[in-house]
Design an enzyme around this catalytic site. Sequence first.
Site, PDB file in Angstrom:
ATOM      1  N   GLY A  16       0.768  -1.195  -0.065  1.00  0.00           N
ATOM      2  CA  GLY A  16      -0.002   0.058   0.118  1.00  0.00           C
ATOM      3  C   GLY A  16       0.763   1.180   0.210  1.00  0.00           C
ATOM      4  N   SER A  17       2.072   1.109  -0.336  1.00  0.00           N
ATOM      5  CA  SER A  17       2.971   2.493  -0.535  1.00  0.00           C
ATOM      6  C   SER A  17       2.109   3.430  -1.467  1.00  0.00           C
ATOM      7  CB  SER A  17       4.384   2.130  -0.920  1.00  0.00           C
ATOM      8  OG  SER A  17       4.326   1.622  -2.275  1.00  0.00           O
ATOM      9  N   ASN A 127      -4.498   2.334 -13.554  1.00  0.00           N
ATOM     10  CA  ASN A 127      -3.893   1.480 -13.003  1.00  0.00           C
ATOM     11  C   ASN A 127      -2.103   1.772 -13.208  1.00  0.00           C
ATOM     12  OD1 ASN A 127      -2.727  -1.246 -11.770  1.00  0.00           O
ATOM     13  ND2 ASN A 127      -1.946  -1.706 -13.926  1.00  0.00           N
ATOM     14  N   HIS A 129       1.486   0.635 -13.263  1.00  0.00           N
ATOM     15  CA  HIS A 129       2.166  -0.565 -13.824  1.00  0.00           C
ATOM     16  C   HIS A 129       3.926  -0.107 -13.940  1.00  0.00           C
ATOM     17  CE1 HIS A 129       3.330  -4.326 -15.241  1.00  0.00           C
ATOM     18  NE2 HIS A 129       3.626  -3.776 -16.499  1.00  0.00           N
ATOM     19  N   ASP A 169      -2.472  -4.414 -18.461  1.00  0.00           N
ATOM     20  CA  ASP A 169      -1.331  -3.372 -18.555  1.00  0.00           C
ATOM     21  C   ASP A 169      -1.490  -2.528 -20.118  1.00  0.00           C
ATOM     22  OD1 ASP A 169       0.488  -5.615 -16.404  1.00  0.00           O
ATOM     23  OD2 ASP A 169      -1.047  -3.955 -15.823  1.00  0.00           O
TER      24      ASP A 169
HETATM   25  C1  GRF Z   1       4.089  -1.867  -7.227  1.00  0.00           C
HETATM   26  O1  GRF Z   1       5.267  -1.793  -8.095  1.00  0.00           O
HETATM   27  C2  GRF Z   1       3.145  -2.424  -7.714  1.00  0.00           C
HETATM   28  O2  GRF Z   1       2.965  -2.246  -9.143  1.00  0.00           O
HETATM   29  C3  GRF Z   1       3.119  -3.828  -7.263  1.00  0.00           C
HETATM   30  O3  GRF Z   1       3.843  -3.738  -5.968  1.00  0.00           O
HETATM   31  C4  GRF Z   1       4.579  -2.654  -5.763  1.00  0.00           C
HETATM   32  C5  GRF Z   1       3.997  -1.588  -4.948  1.00  0.00           C
HETATM   33  O4  GRF Z   1       2.996  -1.715  -4.436  1.00  0.00           O
HETATM   34  N1  GRF Z   1       1.948  -4.793  -7.305  1.00  0.00           N
HETATM   35  P1  GRF Z   1       2.203  -0.958  -3.139  1.00  0.00           P
HETATM   36  O5  GRF Z   1       1.544   0.138  -3.697  1.00  0.00           O
HETATM   37  O6  GRF Z   1       3.335  -0.808  -2.194  1.00  0.00           O
HETATM   38  O7  GRF Z   1       1.201  -2.095  -2.542  1.00  0.00           O
END
Ligand code: GRF
Length: 216
Positions: A16-17, A127, A129, A169
């Site tokens: 979730g960053s 999205n 990607h 994508d």
């Molecule tokens: C991103 O590169 C996303 O594409 C992949 O995980 C990374 C970070 O996701 N699925 P998040 O937002 O930290 O969960």
Amino acid sequence: MPDRQYNLTVLISGNGSNLQALIDACASGALPNTRITHVISNRIKAYGLERAAKASIPTTYHNLKSYKDKHPNALDTAREEYDAELAKIILEGQHPRPDLIVCAGWMHIVTPSFLSPIAAAGIKIINLHPALPGEFAGAHAIDRAWKAGQEEELKRTGVMIHEVIAEVDAGDAIVTQEVELREGESLDALEERIHAVEHGLIVEGARRVLEGLGKK
Ligand code: GRF
């Protein structure tokens, strides 16, 4: 007339960053008049659910397994029912209907059972990607780009925010940013640089789409 308020629904699967970047952007005004009104995860252990809770954002865990258990020999049916219910949760649930849906580290390929009702409601889906248009579609994009940089002389990869269509994508890019590949750099170091780009780009992508809505 007060400025129009925008509601975001954010779909997550993990850390979730990128959700956090959107939360912070709403708080700082980098995303003006915008609030996240619902976070939905397909994984109960997604740390992004904790991030949402800390920001007092309502969350939903939408679990594919119960649909697979209901249709043990028909994965397509399970996925279609799951996706149709996901659209219903967003369109008919108790949370405000979003102006924009953002897939932020969402690791589930959506089908027309989700895309069609959302499109019919006139709601865009975007999205994140971690690759450039037409390159490294699908999972493990960063890893695949890193390997190409180490083995095949690829000089750069990148990140894009794109419109979501049925093909994975592959929707029109809204904003992209190149990321150079450095000889001998570790995968972890590249991932760190790419995630930093993601956090800026996901806010910029949402801002551009919402700004477009404001002009209508
Ligand atoms: C991103 O590169 C996303 O594409 C992949 O995980 C990374 C970070 O996701 N699925 P998040 O937002 O930290 O969960």
